[in-house]
Design a protein around this motif. Structure first.
Motif, PDB file in Angstrom:
ATOM      1  N   LEU A  63       0.834  -1.193   0.000  1.00 54.81           N
ATOM      2  CA  LEU A  63       0.000   0.000   0.000  1.00 54.81           C
ATOM      3  C   LEU A  63       0.874   1.249   0.000  1.00 54.81           C
ATOM      4  O   LEU A  63       0.622   2.200  -0.758  1.00 54.81           O
ATOM      5  N   ALA A  64       1.901   1.270   0.835  1.00 54.38           N
ATOM      6  CA  ALA A  64       2.796   2.429   0.898  1.00 54.38           C
ATOM      7  C   ALA A  64       3.456   2.690  -0.453  1.00 54.38           C
ATOM      8  O   ALA A  64       3.576   3.839  -0.885  1.00 54.38           O
ATOM      9  N   VAL A  65       3.865   1.640  -1.139  1.00 58.09           N
ATOM     10  CA  VAL A  65       4.485   1.792  -2.462  1.00 58.09           C
ATOM     11  C   VAL A  65       3.491   2.414  -3.442  1.00 58.09           C
ATOM     12  O   VAL A  65       3.827   3.352  -4.173  1.00 58.09           O
ATOM     13  N   VAL A  66       2.266   1.922  -3.444  1.00 57.86           N
ATOM     14  CA  VAL A  66       1.248   2.466  -4.355  1.00 57.86           C
ATOM     15  C   VAL A  66       0.918   3.914  -3.987  1.00 57.86           C
ATOM     16  O   VAL A  66       0.745   4.757  -4.869  1.00 57.86           O
ATOM     17  N   LEU A  67       0.854   4.216  -2.699  1.00 59.69           N
ATOM     18  CA  LEU A  67       0.620   5.600  -2.282  1.00 59.69           C
ATOM     19  C   LEU A  67       1.741   6.515  -2.774  1.00 59.69           C
ATOM     20  O   LEU A  67       1.484   7.635  -3.246  1.00 59.69           O
ATOM     21  N   LEU A  68       2.976   6.051  -2.675  1.00 61.70           N
ATOM     22  CA  LEU A  68       4.110   6.833  -3.161  1.00 61.70           C
ATOM     23  C   LEU A  68       4.001   7.044  -4.672  1.00 61.70           C
ATOM     24  O   LEU A  68       4.206   8.150  -5.175  1.00 61.70           O
ATOM     25  N   GLU A  69       3.658   5.982  -5.396  1.00 62.85           N
ATOM     26  CA  GLU A  69       3.484   6.115  -6.850  1.00 62.85           C
ATOM     27  C   GLU A  69       2.367   7.102  -7.174  1.00 62.85           C
ATOM     28  O   GLU A  69       2.490   7.897  -8.115  1.00 62.85           O
ATOM     29  N   HIS A  70       1.307   7.063  -6.392  1.00 64.92           N
ATOM     30  CA  HIS A  70       0.187   7.990  -6.585  1.00 64.92           C
ATOM     31  C   HIS A  70       0.668   9.432  -6.389  1.00 64.92           C
ATOM     32  O   HIS A  70       0.343  10.318  -7.193  1.00 64.92           O
ATOM     33  N   GLY A  75       1.130  14.396  -7.430  1.00 66.09           N
ATOM     34  CA  GLY A  75       1.570  15.441  -6.516  1.00 66.09           C
ATOM     35  C   GLY A  75       0.690  15.573  -5.284  1.00 66.09           C
ATOM     36  O   GLY A  75       0.813  16.532  -4.528  1.00 66.09           O
ATOM     37  N   ASP A  76      -0.179  14.600  -5.050  1.00 69.20           N
ATOM     38  CA  ASP A  76      -1.102  14.627  -3.908  1.00 69.20           C
ATOM     39  C   ASP A  76      -0.315  14.401  -2.616  1.00 69.20           C
ATOM     40  O   ASP A  76       0.113  13.289  -2.310  1.00 69.20           O
ATOM     41  N   GLU A  77      -0.145  15.470  -1.848  1.00 69.57           N
ATOM     42  CA  GLU A  77       0.663  15.408  -0.623  1.00 69.57           C
ATOM     43  C   GLU A  77       0.068  14.488   0.436  1.00 69.57           C
ATOM     44  O   GLU A  77       0.794  13.964   1.272  1.00 69.57           O
ATOM     45  N   THR A  78      -1.255  14.296   0.441  1.00 67.16           N
ATOM     46  CA  THR A  78      -1.840  13.378   1.436  1.00 67.16           C
ATOM     47  C   THR A  78      -1.380  11.955   1.174  1.00 67.16           C
ATOM     48  O   THR A  78      -1.170  11.193   2.120  1.00 67.16           O
ATOM     49  N   LYS A  79      -1.196  11.600  -0.095  1.00 65.70           N
ATOM     50  CA  LYS A  79      -0.696  10.252  -0.434  1.00 65.70           C
ATOM     51  C   LYS A  79       0.754  10.114   0.031  1.00 65.70           C
ATOM     52  O   LYS A  79       1.143   9.091   0.598  1.00 65.70           O
ATOM     53  N   ARG A  80       1.536  11.157  -0.194  1.00 68.68           N
ATOM     54  CA  ARG A  80       2.939  11.142   0.236  1.00 68.68           C
ATOM     55  C   ARG A  80       3.039  11.007   1.750  1.00 68.68           C
ATOM     56  O   ARG A  80       3.838  10.224   2.267  1.00 68.68           O
ATOM     57  N   SER A  81       2.226  11.765   2.459  1.00 66.81           N
ATOM     58  CA  SER A  81       2.252  11.742   3.919  1.00 66.81           C
ATOM     59  C   SER A  81       1.883  10.366   4.464  1.00 66.81           C
ATOM     60  O   SER A  81       2.551   9.838   5.369  1.00 66.81           O
ATOM     61  N   GLU A  82       0.829   9.772   3.912  1.00 69.17           N
ATOM     62  CA  GLU A  82       0.428   8.442   4.377  1.00 69.17           C
ATOM     63  C   GLU A  82       1.503   7.403   4.056  1.00 69.17           C
ATOM     64  O   GLU A  82       1.802   6.533   4.879  1.00 69.17           O
ATOM     65  N   ALA A  83       2.078   7.506   2.861  1.00 72.44           N
ATOM     66  CA  ALA A  83       3.148   6.570   2.486  1.00 72.44           C
ATOM     67  C   ALA A  83       4.326   6.709   3.452  1.00 72.44           C
ATOM     68  O   ALA A  83       4.858   5.713   3.934  1.00 72.44           O
ATOM     69  N   ARG A  84       4.703   7.948   3.741  1.00 69.86           N
ATOM     70  CA  ARG A  84       5.828   8.179   4.666  1.00 69.86           C
ATOM     71  C   ARG A  84       5.532   7.582   6.038  1.00 69.86           C
ATOM     72  O   ARG A  84       6.376   6.912   6.629  1.00 69.86           O
TER      73      ARG A  84
END
Length: 108
Positions: A63-70, A75-84
């Protein structure tokens, strides 16, 4: 015989092979992979499908990998934050380095 096991000539990403599987063999994991590959072909909305499936399956690293790809695609920062957050929980330092601006990776 390659065709007997669902390998189709010219099917480089496995779409035809996946469609040829009987319904009971089309697992949630395969649906997530298929959605992710569709996103890489330009169907960005499919990342949401992959995320939902991976959440349901409890596959946090995937899930984290897919969130990072998203994030990388939109450029959706919420996806980056959740992935991090997920990578930090999992101790995935190499992935944290990929996600953070240079010099901002911390490990505890």
């Amino acid at each position: 015989d390659r065709n007997r096991v669902g390998v189709v000539r010219g099917d480089h990403d496995g779409r035809a092979a996946a469609r040829s599987l009987p319904p009971g063999h089309r697992t949630a994991w395969l649906r997530a992979i298929r959605a992710r590959m569709a996103a890489h072909r330009g169907e960005t909305g499919e990342l949401e499908v992959a995320e939902g499936i991976l959440r349901e399956l409890g596959m946090r690293f995937r899930l984290a990998v897919v969130l990072l790809e998203h994030f990388e695609k939109t450029g959706d920062e919420t996806k980056r934050s959740e992935a991090r957050d997920l990578f930090e929980e999992l101790g995935a330092v190499a992935w944290l380095e990929r996600i953070a601006p240079a010099g901002l990776v911390t490990t505890s």
